[in-house]
Write a protein that holds these residues in place. Structure first.
Motif, PDB file in Angstrom:
ATOM      1  N   GLU A  90      12.030  43.864 -58.504  1.00  0.00           N
ATOM      2  CA  GLU A  90      11.995  45.215 -57.938  1.00  0.00           C
ATOM      3  C   GLU A  90      10.648  45.521 -57.297  1.00  0.00           C
ATOM      4  O   GLU A  90      10.578  46.230 -56.293  1.00  0.00           O
ATOM      5  N   LEU A  91       9.573  45.025 -57.874  1.00  0.00           N
ATOM      6  CA  LEU A  91       8.244  45.288 -57.323  1.00  0.00           C
ATOM      7  C   LEU A  91       7.920  44.397 -56.129  1.00  0.00           C
ATOM      8  O   LEU A  91       7.295  44.840 -55.168  1.00  0.00           O
ATOM      9  N   VAL A  92       8.325  43.142 -56.172  1.00  0.00           N
ATOM     10  CA  VAL A  92       7.992  42.189 -55.115  1.00  0.00           C
ATOM     11  C   VAL A  92       9.005  42.244 -53.969  1.00  0.00           C
ATOM     12  O   VAL A  92       8.648  41.958 -52.823  1.00  0.00           O
ATOM     13  N   GLY A  93      10.223  42.625 -54.246  1.00  0.00           N
ATOM     14  CA  GLY A  93      11.268  42.650 -53.221  1.00  0.00           C
ATOM     15  C   GLY A  93      10.915  43.481 -52.006  1.00  0.00           C
ATOM     16  O   GLY A  93      10.980  42.981 -50.868  1.00  0.00           O
ATOM     17  N   PRO A  94      10.560  44.756 -52.178  1.00  0.00           N
ATOM     18  CA  PRO A  94      10.208  45.560 -50.985  1.00  0.00           C
ATOM     19  C   PRO A  94       8.995  45.040 -50.223  1.00  0.00           C
ATOM     20  O   PRO A  94       8.921  45.143 -49.012  1.00  0.00           O
ATOM     21  N   ILE A  95       8.045  44.436 -50.939  1.00  0.00           N
ATOM     22  CA  ILE A  95       6.861  43.899 -50.278  1.00  0.00           C
ATOM     23  C   ILE A  95       7.243  42.727 -49.395  1.00  0.00           C
ATOM     24  O   ILE A  95       6.787  42.625 -48.251  1.00  0.00           O
ATOM     25  N   THR A  96       8.076  41.838 -49.912  1.00  0.00           N
ATOM     26  CA  THR A  96       8.469  40.674 -49.112  1.00  0.00           C
ATOM     27  C   THR A  96       9.425  41.067 -47.987  1.00  0.00           C
ATOM     28  O   THR A  96       9.480  40.398 -46.959  1.00  0.00           O
ATOM     29  N   ARG A  97      10.178  42.128 -48.156  1.00  0.00           N
ATOM     30  CA  ARG A  97      11.113  42.573 -47.120  1.00  0.00           C
ATOM     31  C   ARG A  97      10.363  43.153 -45.921  1.00  0.00           C
ATOM     32  O   ARG A  97      10.822  43.047 -44.792  1.00  0.00           O
ATOM     33  N   SER A  98       9.203  43.750 -46.177  1.00  0.00           N
ATOM     34  CA  SER A  98       8.438  44.369 -45.074  1.00  0.00           C
ATOM     35  C   SER A  98       7.646  43.354 -44.275  1.00  0.00           C
ATOM     36  O   SER A  98       7.125  43.674 -43.213  1.00  0.00           O
TER      37      SER A  98
END
Length: 99
Positions: A90-98
Motif C-alpha cells: 500500500e505504501l510503495v504501490g502509489p510511489i511506483t505507479r507515479s
C-alpha cells in the motif's frame, strides 16, 4: 597391505560405475528433463518455507513462553506477516505507479 589395495580398487570401480551410469542417463535427456522441471518447480516454495520456519521459530517459542498456545502463536505470526506485506504494498504501490 592387500586389504588397502582391494579397498581402493572397490572404491574406484564403484566410482567408475556411477559415472558411467550418469553419462548413459545424460545421453537420453528425456529421462532428466521431467526431473529437472520438477525440482525447479518445487525449489523456491521449499526455500521460502524453510526461511520462514527458521525466522518464525524463535518468535513462536517466545510467545509460548508467554503462555500463548502454539497454534495461536503461529496464526498471529502469519497475520502479522500478511499485514506487513499489505502495508508495504500500500505504501510503495502509489510511489511506483507515479514513476
Amino acid at each position: 597391505m592387500f586389504k588397502i589395495k582391494k579397498k581402493f580398487l572397490n572404491i574406484g570401480i564403484g566410482m567408475i560405475i556411477v559415472l558411467v551410469i550418469i553419462w548413459l542417463l545424460n545421453q537420453v535427456s528425456f529421462v532428466f528433463t521431467p526431473l529437472v522441471i520438477f525440482i525447479q518447480t518445487l525449489f523456491i516454495p521449499f526455500l521460502i518455507s524453510g526461511i520462514l520456519y527458521y525466522l518464525a521459530r524463535p518468535v513462536v517459542r517466545l510467545l509460548e513462553g508467554w503462555k500463548v498456545p502454539r497454534k495461536l502463536a503461529i496464526m498471529l505470526i502469519f497475520v502479522a506477516l500478511i499485514g506487513i506485506v499489505v502495508t508495504v504494498v500500500e505504501l510503495v504501490g502509489p510511489i511506483t505507479r507515479s514513476i
